[in-house]
Motif scaffolding. Structure first.
Motif, PDB file in Angstrom:
ATOM      1  N   HIS A 186      79.248  38.695  72.859  1.00 15.00           N
ATOM      2  CA  HIS A 186      80.331  38.799  73.843  1.00 15.00           C
ATOM      3  C   HIS A 186      81.489  37.872  73.463  1.00 15.00           C
ATOM      4  CE1 HIS A 186      82.243  39.739  77.666  1.00 15.00           C
ATOM      5  NE2 HIS A 186      82.570  38.460  77.706  1.00 15.00           N
ATOM      6  N   LEU A 187      81.168  36.647  73.085  1.00 16.33           N
ATOM      7  CA  LEU A 187      82.216  35.709  72.656  1.00 16.33           C
ATOM      8  C   LEU A 187      82.992  36.261  71.469  1.00 16.33           C
ATOM      9  CD1 LEU A 187      80.585  32.144  72.765  1.00 16.33           C
ATOM     10  CD2 LEU A 187      82.621  32.888  73.995  1.00 16.33           C
ATOM     11  N   ILE A 188      82.276  36.771  70.492  1.00 16.03           N
ATOM     12  CA  ILE A 188      82.899  37.261  69.263  1.00 16.03           C
ATOM     13  C   ILE A 188      83.757  38.506  69.523  1.00 16.03           C
ATOM     14  CG2 ILE A 188      82.417  38.282  66.997  1.00 16.03           C
ATOM     15  CD1 ILE A 188      79.849  36.447  66.995  1.00 16.03           C
ATOM     16  N   ARG A 189      83.238  39.442  70.312  1.00 13.25           N
ATOM     17  CA  ARG A 189      83.921  40.728  70.502  1.00 13.25           C
ATOM     18  C   ARG A 189      84.944  40.743  71.627  1.00 13.25           C
ATOM     19  NH1 ARG A 189      78.632  44.511  69.876  1.00 13.25           N
ATOM     20  NH2 ARG A 189      78.449  44.329  67.617  1.00 13.25           N
ATOM     21  N   GLY A 201      76.321  31.056  65.097  1.00 17.21           N
ATOM     22  CA  GLY A 201      76.408  32.389  65.691  1.00 17.21           C
ATOM     23  C   GLY A 201      77.772  33.018  65.568  1.00 17.21           C
ATOM     24  N   ALA A 202      78.728  32.277  65.009  1.00 17.38           N
ATOM     25  CA  ALA A 202      80.086  32.813  64.828  1.00 17.38           C
ATOM     26  C   ALA A 202      80.772  31.979  63.757  1.00 17.38           C
ATOM     27  CB  ALA A 202      80.874  32.756  66.126  1.00 17.38           C
ATOM     28  N   SER A 203      81.622  32.634  63.019  1.00 19.30           N
ATOM     29  CA  SER A 203      82.336  31.978  61.939  1.00 19.30           C
ATOM     30  C   SER A 203      83.827  31.928  62.265  1.00 19.30           C
ATOM     31  CB  SER A 203      82.128  32.769  60.650  1.00 19.30           C
ATOM     32  OG  SER A 203      83.002  32.320  59.655  1.00 19.30           O
ATOM     33  N   ALA A 204      84.507  30.933  61.716  1.00 19.46           N
ATOM     34  CA  ALA A 204      85.949  30.816  61.917  1.00 19.46           C
ATOM     35  C   ALA A 204      86.703  31.831  61.070  1.00 19.46           C
ATOM     36  CB  ALA A 204      86.414  29.402  61.568  1.00 19.46           C
TER      37      ALA A 204
END
Length: 164
Positions: free
Chosen positions: A75-78, A156-159
């Motif tokens: 959810h954060l990423i998308r 869980g997420a990349s810059a």
């Protein structure tokens, strides 16, 4: 701001209370802000106000740190482009981690500012919770729990954006 050093516990009874309490804790952070959520959905993480608050926190000092931990980071990423903008701008100060499968039984979301203030709900599906100001003992307990979970989790997420 929370200049008063008096211990304050405020019960929360709705999602709106929780979102407001999250805003309070985010605004109170001076050095570190650690947040654990199921997936960050519907609690204001793509709002302009939350973005501004977190950006201000990260700009205040290059030593400030923002740690976001989730069971599911999708959810954060998308759906939270503002959080991903922060991640790209402050990749040295901000991390998003995802818990491993064996931690999915942890169902109490919380956020801790420094070793002083926190907000927690009793369960992901429960709107009730507690906002605590100037409660170093409670904050230390939650920080300890957070760091144990963080140590067992993975990025869980990349810059950087991948794609064609």
């Amino acid at each position: 701001m929370m200049d008063d050093k008096t211990l304050q516990h405020t019960p929360l009874n709705s999602v709106a209370d929780y979102i407001a309490a999250l805003d309070t804790v985010c605004a109170a952070a001076q050095h570190t802000l650690s947040i654990f959520e199921n997936n960050y959905e519907d609690i204001g993480f793509n709002s302009e106000a939350r973005f501004d608050s977190l950006r201000h926190f990260l700009l205040a000092s290059s030593n400030n740190r923002l740690y976001l931990l989730a069971h599911d980071t999708q959810h954060l990423i998308r759906y939270c482009p503002r959080m991903m903008m922060l991640m790209r701008e402050f990749s040295h100060s901000m991390s998003i981690y995802q818990t491993p499968q064996h931690m999915l039984n942890v169902t109490e979301p919380f956020a801790v500012a420094d070793n002083a203030h926190y907000v927690r709900r009793y369960h992901f599906d429960d709107t009730r919770g507690l906002l605590a100001k100037n409660d170093p003992e409670g904050a230390r307990l939650l920080n300890s729990r957070f760091h144990e979970m963080w140590a067992a989790s993975h990025s869980g997420a990349s810059a950087t954006q991948l794609g064609l």
